[in-house]
Structure formats: structure tokens, C-alpha cells
Design a protein around this motif. Structure first.
Motif, PDB file in Angstrom:
ATOM      1  N   LEU A 168       0.860  -1.178   0.000  1.00  0.00           N
ATOM      2  CA  LEU A 168       0.000   0.000   0.000  1.00  0.00           C
ATOM      3  C   LEU A 168       0.892   1.222   0.000  1.00  0.00           C
ATOM      4  CD1 LEU A 168      -3.160   0.667   2.085  1.00  0.00           C
ATOM      5  CD2 LEU A 168      -1.355   2.383   1.976  1.00  0.00           C
ATOM      6  N   SER A 169       0.709   2.076  -0.994  1.00  0.00           N
ATOM      7  CA  SER A 169       1.457   3.330  -1.064  1.00  0.00           C
ATOM      8  C   SER A 169       0.543   4.461  -0.627  1.00  0.00           C
ATOM      9  CB  SER A 169       1.966   3.588  -2.482  1.00  0.00           C
ATOM     10  OG  SER A 169       2.961   2.658  -2.816  1.00  0.00           O
ATOM     11  N   LEU A 170       1.076   5.328   0.216  1.00  0.00           N
ATOM     12  CA  LEU A 170       0.321   6.448   0.768  1.00  0.00           C
ATOM     13  C   LEU A 170       1.051   7.751   0.483  1.00  0.00           C
ATOM     14  CD1 LEU A 170      -1.887   7.710   2.621  1.00  0.00           C
ATOM     15  CD2 LEU A 170      -0.351   7.209   4.549  1.00  0.00           C
ATOM     16  N   GLN A 171       0.326   8.677  -0.108  1.00  0.00           N
ATOM     17  CA  GLN A 171       0.815  10.041  -0.267  1.00  0.00           C
ATOM     18  C   GLN A 171      -0.157  10.933   0.483  1.00  0.00           C
ATOM     19  OE1 GLN A 171       0.322  11.821  -4.156  1.00  0.00           O
ATOM     20  NE2 GLN A 171       2.017  13.219  -3.815  1.00  0.00           N
ATOM     21  N   VAL A 172       0.331  11.623   1.509  1.00  0.00           N
ATOM     22  CA  VAL A 172      -0.514  12.583   2.220  1.00  0.00           C
ATOM     23  C   VAL A 172      -0.210  13.975   1.698  1.00  0.00           C
ATOM     24  CG1 VAL A 172      -0.857  11.206   4.314  1.00  0.00           C
ATOM     25  CG2 VAL A 172       1.080  12.759   4.187  1.00  0.00           C
ATOM     26  N   ILE A 173      -1.268  14.743   1.526  1.00  0.00           N
ATOM     27  CA  ILE A 173      -1.141  16.120   1.045  1.00  0.00           C
ATOM     28  C   ILE A 173      -1.864  17.001   2.060  1.00  0.00           C
ATOM     29  CG2 ILE A 173      -1.545  17.698  -0.877  1.00  0.00           C
ATOM     30  CD1 ILE A 173      -1.944  15.038  -2.582  1.00  0.00           C
ATOM     31  N   PRO A 174      -1.117  17.474   3.067  1.00  0.00           N
ATOM     32  CA  PRO A 174      -1.760  18.264   4.122  1.00  0.00           C
ATOM     33  C   PRO A 174      -1.999  19.704   3.680  1.00  0.00           C
ATOM     34  CG  PRO A 174       0.582  18.047   4.576  1.00  0.00           C
ATOM     35  CD  PRO A 174       0.306  17.246   3.335  1.00  0.00           C
ATOM     36  N   LYS A 175      -3.116  20.242   4.105  1.00  0.00           N
ATOM     37  CA  LYS A 175      -3.401  21.650   3.822  1.00  0.00           C
ATOM     38  C   LYS A 175      -2.783  22.483   4.945  1.00  0.00           C
ATOM     39  CE  LYS A 175      -6.979  24.888   2.572  1.00  0.00           C
ATOM     40  NZ  LYS A 175      -8.409  25.148   2.449  1.00  0.00           N
ATOM     41  N   ASP A 232       2.944  26.460   2.846  1.00  0.00           N
ATOM     42  CA  ASP A 232       3.969  25.756   2.088  1.00  0.00           C
ATOM     43  C   ASP A 232       5.199  25.405   2.921  1.00  0.00           C
ATOM     44  OD1 ASP A 232       2.472  25.727  -0.224  1.00  0.00           O
ATOM     45  OD2 ASP A 232       3.553  27.385  -1.176  1.00  0.00           O
ATOM     46  N   GLU A 233       5.645  26.329   3.732  1.00  0.00           N
ATOM     47  CA  GLU A 233       6.874  26.084   4.498  1.00  0.00           C
ATOM     48  C   GLU A 233       6.696  25.019   5.578  1.00  0.00           C
ATOM     49  OE1 GLU A 233       4.705  29.581   6.249  1.00  0.00           O
ATOM     50  OE2 GLU A 233       5.413  29.124   4.248  1.00  0.00           O
ATOM     51  N   ARG A 234       5.475  24.590   5.859  1.00  0.00           N
ATOM     52  CA  ARG A 234       5.223  23.566   6.885  1.00  0.00           C
ATOM     53  C   ARG A 234       4.915  22.190   6.293  1.00  0.00           C
ATOM     54  NH1 ARG A 234       1.337  23.764  10.654  1.00  0.00           N
ATOM     55  NH2 ARG A 234       2.723  22.420  11.821  1.00  0.00           N
ATOM     56  N   THR A 235       4.852  22.095   4.972  1.00  0.00           N
ATOM     57  CA  THR A 235       4.439  20.841   4.339  1.00  0.00           C
ATOM     58  C   THR A 235       5.302  19.660   4.776  1.00  0.00           C
ATOM     59  OG1 THR A 235       3.559  22.009   2.421  1.00  0.00           O
ATOM     60  CG2 THR A 235       4.041  19.671   2.138  1.00  0.00           C
ATOM     61  N   GLN A 258      -3.113  10.062   8.805  1.00  0.00           N
ATOM     62  CA  GLN A 258      -3.935  11.228   8.500  1.00  0.00           C
ATOM     63  C   GLN A 258      -4.235  12.024   9.767  1.00  0.00           C
ATOM     64  OE1 GLN A 258      -7.088   9.118   6.393  1.00  0.00           O
ATOM     65  NE2 GLN A 258      -6.439  10.100   4.505  1.00  0.00           N
ATOM     66  N   ASP A 259      -4.576  11.332  10.846  1.00  0.00           N
ATOM     67  CA  ASP A 259      -4.830  12.009  12.119  1.00  0.00           C
ATOM     68  C   ASP A 259      -3.595  12.765  12.608  1.00  0.00           C
ATOM     69  OD1 ASP A 259      -7.460  11.129  12.224  1.00  0.00           O
ATOM     70  OD2 ASP A 259      -7.000   9.423  13.537  1.00  0.00           O
ATOM     71  N   ALA A 260      -2.418  12.192  12.383  1.00  0.00           N
ATOM     72  CA  ALA A 260      -1.176  12.855  12.798  1.00  0.00           C
ATOM     73  C   ALA A 260      -1.001  14.176  12.058  1.00  0.00           C
ATOM     74  CB  ALA A 260       0.019  11.938  12.557  1.00  0.00           C
ATOM     75  N   CYS A 261      -1.383  14.217  10.798  1.00  0.00           N
ATOM     76  CA  CYS A 261      -1.294  15.466  10.034  1.00  0.00           C
ATOM     77  C   CYS A 261      -2.216  16.534  10.620  1.00  0.00           C
ATOM     78  CB  CYS A 261      -1.639  15.220   8.562  1.00  0.00           C
ATOM     79  SG  CYS A 261      -0.440  14.229   7.666  1.00  0.00           S
ATOM     80  N   ILE A 262      -3.410  16.125  11.006  1.00  0.00           N
ATOM     81  CA  ILE A 262      -4.351  17.070  11.615  1.00  0.00           C
ATOM     82  C   ILE A 262      -3.801  17.570  12.953  1.00  0.00           C
ATOM     83  CG2 ILE A 262      -6.666  17.328  12.602  1.00  0.00           C
ATOM     84  CD1 ILE A 262      -6.638  17.212   9.506  1.00  0.00           C
ATOM     85  N   ARG A 263      -3.282  16.661  13.762  1.00  0.00           N
ATOM     86  CA  ARG A 263      -2.702  17.069  15.058  1.00  0.00           C
ATOM     87  C   ARG A 263      -1.525  18.022  14.864  1.00  0.00           C
ATOM     88  NH1 ARG A 263      -3.206  11.678  16.044  1.00  0.00           N
ATOM     89  NH2 ARG A 263      -0.966  11.370  16.000  1.00  0.00           N
ATOM     90  N   ALA A 264      -0.818  17.877  13.735  1.00  0.00           N
ATOM     91  CA  ALA A 264       0.341  18.735  13.453  1.00  0.00           C
ATOM     92  C   ALA A 264      -0.068  20.083  12.875  1.00  0.00           C
ATOM     93  CB  ALA A 264       1.302  18.016  12.509  1.00  0.00           C
ATOM     94  N   GLY A 265      -1.379  20.298  12.701  1.00  0.00           N
ATOM     95  CA  GLY A 265      -1.830  21.617  12.277  1.00  0.00           C
ATOM     96  C   GLY A 265      -2.497  21.705  10.916  1.00  0.00           C
ATOM     97  N   ALA A 266      -2.582  20.605  10.193  1.00  0.00           N
ATOM     98  CA  ALA A 266      -3.265  20.652   8.896  1.00  0.00           C
ATOM     99  C   ALA A 266      -4.765  20.815   9.125  1.00  0.00           C
ATOM    100  CB  ALA A 266      -2.998  19.376   8.102  1.00  0.00           C
ATOM    101  N   SER A 267      -5.385  21.663   8.330  1.00  0.00           N
ATOM    102  CA  SER A 267      -6.835  21.830   8.443  1.00  0.00           C
ATOM    103  C   SER A 267      -7.569  20.778   7.623  1.00  0.00           C
ATOM    104  CB  SER A 267      -7.252  23.228   7.979  1.00  0.00           C
ATOM    105  OG  SER A 267      -6.894  23.424   6.623  1.00  0.00           O
TER     106      SER A 267
END
Length: 96
Positions: free
Chosen positions: A6-13, A16-19, A61-70
Motif C-alpha cells: 500500500l502506497s500512501l501520499q498525504v497532502i496536508p493543507k 507551504d513552508e510547513r508541508t 492522516q490524524d497525525a497530520c491534523i494534530r500537526a496543524g493541517a486543516s
């Protein structure tokens, strides 16, 4: 259940400097999950049972939200065959 890739690409909103910072949090979840994985420039590929990998995807995905992604958009690719499939069989000839 058969082993899948399974390949996963996350694209957090995020700004840019925080991606990369936020993507790193998703990769940390994958690393800490204990599944076999390989980080690439555009996605991370994991190997294991599909149910286990789905749980890792949700936590990443939850980790991205906890890190500040909306918002987190994800691209997921799955390679499945009944007898199982490994990353090694796909890439061994390209490794030295």
C-alpha cells in the motif's frame, strides 16, 4: 490474509513552508507502526496485511491534523494478489 503493498501520499493543507514538517509526522506514524515500509520522494510504500495498513493510514492522516493541517488529502495505491506481494520482488533488481 495475503501480504499487500500500500502506497500512501498525504497532502496536508498547511502553509507551504510547513508541508514537509507535517508529512514527517505521518511518516513517523508509519515508522512507529512496525510495518515494513520504504519512503520515496512522493509517497511511502508499506507492506503487510491490508487491515493493519488501513489502520496505519488512518493514524497517519490524524497525525497530520494534530500537526496543524486543516485538511488532509491522500492518494492510496494498493497492490494485491491472493498469494501475496512484496516490495522486494518489485525492486530487488534496482538495488545494489
Amino acid at each position: 490474509m495475503a501480504t499487500v503493498n500500500l502506497s500512501l501520499q498525504v497532502i496536508p493543507k498547511v502553509e507551504d513552508e510547513r508541508t514537509y514538517e507535517v508529512v514527517d509526522e505521518a511518516i513517523k506514524v508509519i515508522r512507529e507502526s512496525g510495518v515494513k515500509y520504504l519512503v520515496g520522494p512522493m509517497e511511502t510504500t508499506m507492506e503487510g496485511e491490508l487491515d493493519t495498513l488501513w489502520e496505519v493510514v488512518k493514524k497517519a492522516q490524524d497525525a497530520c491534523i494534530r500537526a496543524g493541517a486543516s485538511r488532509v488529502m491522500s492518494v492510496i495505491k494498493i497492490d494485491y494478489k491472493p498469494e501475496g506481494v512484496t516490495m522486494e520482488e518489485k525492486i530487488h533488481k534496482y538495488r545494489s
